[in-house]
Design an enzyme around this catalytic site. Structure first.
Site, PDB file in Angstrom:
ATOM      1  N   THR A 126       0.810  -1.207   0.000  1.00 51.65           N
ATOM      2  CA  THR A 126       0.000   0.000   0.000  1.00 51.65           C
ATOM      3  C   THR A 126       0.848   1.264   0.000  1.00 51.65           C
ATOM      4  O   THR A 126       1.978   1.260   0.516  1.00 51.65           O
ATOM      5  CB  THR A 126      -0.891   0.010   1.256  1.00 51.65           C
ATOM      6  OG1 THR A 126      -1.448   1.312   1.440  1.00 51.65           O
ATOM      7  CG2 THR A 126      -0.075  -0.276   2.512  1.00 51.65           C
ATOM      8  N   TYR A 152      -1.377   0.405  10.137  1.00 52.02           N
ATOM      9  CA  TYR A 152      -1.690  -0.306   8.891  1.00 52.02           C
ATOM     10  C   TYR A 152      -0.493  -0.254   7.935  1.00 52.02           C
ATOM     11  O   TYR A 152      -0.017  -1.285   7.440  1.00 52.02           O
ATOM     12  CB  TYR A 152      -2.933   0.324   8.232  1.00 52.02           C
ATOM     13  CG  TYR A 152      -3.168  -0.177   6.837  1.00 52.02           C
ATOM     14  CD1 TYR A 152      -3.513  -1.498   6.608  1.00 52.02           C
ATOM     15  CD2 TYR A 152      -3.027   0.665   5.733  1.00 52.02           C
ATOM     16  CE1 TYR A 152      -3.706  -1.975   5.324  1.00 52.02           C
ATOM     17  CE2 TYR A 152      -3.232   0.202   4.448  1.00 52.02           C
ATOM     18  CZ  TYR A 152      -3.565  -1.119   4.255  1.00 52.02           C
ATOM     19  OH  TYR A 152      -3.747  -1.590   2.974  1.00 52.02           O
TER      20      TYR A 152
HETATM   21  N1  UFG Z   1     -12.477  10.776   3.952  1.00 49.41           N
HETATM   22  C1  UFG Z   1     -13.410  11.706   4.369  1.00 49.41           C
HETATM   23  N2  UFG Z   1     -14.651  11.242   4.719  1.00 49.41           N
HETATM   24  C2  UFG Z   1     -14.992   9.925   4.687  1.00 49.41           C
HETATM   25  C3  UFG Z   1     -14.028   8.999   4.251  1.00 49.41           C
HETATM   26  C4  UFG Z   1     -12.778   9.451   3.896  1.00 49.41           C
HETATM   27  O1  UFG Z   1     -13.125  12.907   4.433  1.00 49.41           O
HETATM   28  O2  UFG Z   1     -16.131   9.600   5.045  1.00 49.41           O
HETATM   29  C5  UFG Z   1     -11.144  11.249   3.550  1.00 49.41           C
HETATM   30  C6  UFG Z   1     -10.040  10.669   4.433  1.00 49.41           C
HETATM   31  O3  UFG Z   1      -9.883  11.464   5.590  1.00 49.41           O
HETATM   32  C7  UFG Z   1      -8.861  10.732   3.475  1.00 49.41           C
HETATM   33  C8  UFG Z   1      -9.481  10.507   2.092  1.00 49.41           C
HETATM   34  O4  UFG Z   1     -10.861  10.784   2.259  1.00 49.41           O
HETATM   35  O5  UFG Z   1      -8.301  11.987   3.506  1.00 49.41           O
HETATM   36  C9  UFG Z   1      -9.325   9.091   1.605  1.00 49.41           C
HETATM   37  O6  UFG Z   1      -9.739   8.214   2.639  1.00 49.41           O
HETATM   38  P1  UFG Z   1     -10.076   6.673   2.389  1.00 49.41           P
HETATM   39  O7  UFG Z   1     -10.582   6.116   3.664  1.00 49.41           O
HETATM   40  O8  UFG Z   1     -10.950   6.532   1.184  1.00 49.41           O
HETATM   41  O9  UFG Z   1      -8.672   6.048   1.999  1.00 49.41           O
HETATM   42  P2  UFG Z   1      -7.249   6.161   2.726  1.00 49.41           P
HETATM   43  O10 UFG Z   1      -6.415   7.112   1.922  1.00 49.41           O
HETATM   44  O11 UFG Z   1      -7.384   6.411   4.167  1.00 49.41           O
HETATM   45  O12 UFG Z   1      -6.708   4.686   2.592  1.00 49.41           O
HETATM   46  C10 UFG Z   1      -6.815   3.973   1.376  1.00 49.41           C
HETATM   47  C11 UFG Z   1      -6.877   2.501   1.694  1.00 49.41           C
HETATM   48  C12 UFG Z   1      -5.582   2.037   2.233  1.00 49.41           C
HETATM   49  C13 UFG Z   1      -4.456   2.477   1.341  1.00 49.41           C
HETATM   50  C14 UFG Z   1      -4.474   3.942   1.075  1.00 49.41           C
HETATM   51  C15 UFG Z   1      -3.400   4.276   0.077  1.00 49.41           C
HETATM   52  O13 UFG Z   1      -7.897   2.232   2.644  1.00 49.41           O
HETATM   53  O14 UFG Z   1      -5.643   0.635   2.292  1.00 49.41           O
HETATM   54  O15 UFG Z   1      -5.731   4.278   0.553  1.00 49.41           O
HETATM   55  O16 UFG Z   1      -3.390   5.631  -0.241  1.00 49.41           O
HETATM   56  F1  UFG Z   1      -3.299   2.215   1.969  1.00 49.41           F
END
Ligand code: UFG
Length: 348
Positions: A126, A152
């Site tokens: 990731t 993670y």
């Molecule tokens: N976000 C919001 N509101 C929500 C959900 C997410 O504002 O309801 C924001 C988060 O704070 C973040 C962005 O949207 O800034 C992306 O969040 P995600 O939860 O969609 O994804 P992440 O970037 O946290 O993580 C994902 C995968 C991981 C991977 C990562 C790699 O879940 O497994 O991308 O960039 F490692």
């Protein structure tokens, strides 16, 4: 005919990748899944579409006896290892579970691969391994320092290290080849979905969605009342986090390209690839696009930052283009959102 083992094959990325291998190769597939976050519906869909090509073994990766019995019974040419816990925020509250489930289970299955002579190992890693790299004009390359800021990412970084060191330590006498794919933010649903009917199709199912596009589309389809933007003071153009979103089918096809690449190399033991599109969208942009494309409005609250979130993650993906035959086909946010929306409507 080659047989490949896919752990976590009932999950989102695992099932779309299995579909890609079923469609474009004649390989036989054995899926291991404990169905804790995977879905039987995904297996049933694949099985119906490609009868007699795949088998599901409901095994938990911590069950070494059951795992070894499987390796004794069946020779595997390759392992695609997806099974893992994958929520950044959850990992902040349950770090030991992430190290157990992601790092220790990966070590155990890797040892079995070495013992039973598996030739190729493709590991789902990731972009979270990079943490929060700063001042990168050309995006994050595979050589960027690994400094994860959440358990993670750390659990995956340690897994990578164990796999690479494991090969070096035994001087790789059995000739195993290792491909590590560092995914950026995957979203969307299978472009093979047509006239979706009950239990027919592939997309992101979730018991408790946390991913941005999925959550916003659950609002657009009235499965939830509202959502939040986590953090509006990040050092980005509009103050919200930026991510490199990639369509699930392009991510799935990257696995087959890396598989073929591993087959083609002779004097190389492992290779690491970023998989994304190399361009970023902010949380605000994504939500605005979702409202435009779905023509649905929904309530979005502004909330403090979520624990463990880096401000900006954009991949430099030159290496996968240069070394493999990977050609992404769905490289735009609209296609990602449209396919995910159709899927979400079907789930309604
Ligand atoms: N976000 C919001 N509101 C929500 C959900 C997410 O504002 O309801 C924001 C988060 O704070 C973040 C962005 O949207 O800034 C992306 O969040 P995600 O939860 O969609 O994804 P992440 O970037 O946290 O993580 C994902 C995968 C991981 C991977 C990562 C790699 O879940 O497994 O991308 O960039 F490692």
């Amino acid at each position: 005919m080659e047989t490949i083992l896919i752990t976590g094959g009932c999950g989102y990325i695992g099932s779309h990748t299995a579909l890609h291998f079923l469609k474009y190769t004649d390989k036989k597939i054995i899926i291991i899944d404990n169905l804790s976050s995977g879905f039987l519906e995904n297996f049933n869909y694949l099985d119906k579409k490609y009868p007699n090509r795949l088998i599901l073994e409901k095994i938990d990766l911590s069950d070494l006896v059951a795992l070894e019995a499987l390796f004794k019974k069946q020779k595997f040419d390759a392992l695609l290892h997806f099974a893992a816990a994958l929520s950044v925020e959850e990992s902040m509250h349950m770090p030991l579970w992430y190290y157990q489930n992601n790092t220790i289970n990966t070590t155990n299955i890797f040892k079995l691969c070495l013992k039973y002579g598996v030739e190729k190992f493709i590991f789902s890693s990731t972009a979270a391994v990079y943490g929060e790299p700063k001042n990168l004009d050309n995006g994050i390359t595979e050589d960027t320092n690994l400094m994860p800021i959440n358990p993670y990412g750390a659990s995956k970084m340690m897994s990578e290290r164990i796999l690479i060191d494991g090969l070096m330590d035994i001087q790789n006498k059995i000739g195993l080849k290792l491909g590590i794919l560092r995914y950026f933010n995957v979203a969307g649903a299978s472009m093979d979905n047509q006239n979706l009917t009950k239990n027919d199709g592939l997309g992101q199912r979730s018991k408790n969605a946390t991913h941005l596009i999925k959550v916003a589309l659950e609002c657009a389809t009235k499965k939830r009342e509202k959502m939040a933007i986590f953090g509006t003071n990040y050092p980005t153009k509009d103050g919200t986090c930026i991510r490199d979103y990639i369509h699930i089918d392009d991510l799935a096809s990257a696995h087959l390209c890396v598989y073929d690449y591993l087959d083609s190399i002779e004097n190389r033991e492992f290779e690491i690839f970023n998989v994304g599109y190399g361009c970023g969208h902010s949380v605000k942009e994504v939500i605005e696009n979702i409202k435009l494309i779905t023509k649905k409005d929904f309530c979005v609250e502004l909330k403090p930052p979520r624990l463990g979130d880096p401000a900006k993650l954009i991949g430099n993906v030159e290496k996968i283009f240069k070394k493999t035959k990977w050609k992404p086909k769905f490289n735009d946010l609209e296609t990602i959102i449209k396919s995910a929306y159709e899927w979400e409507c079907y789930l309604s």
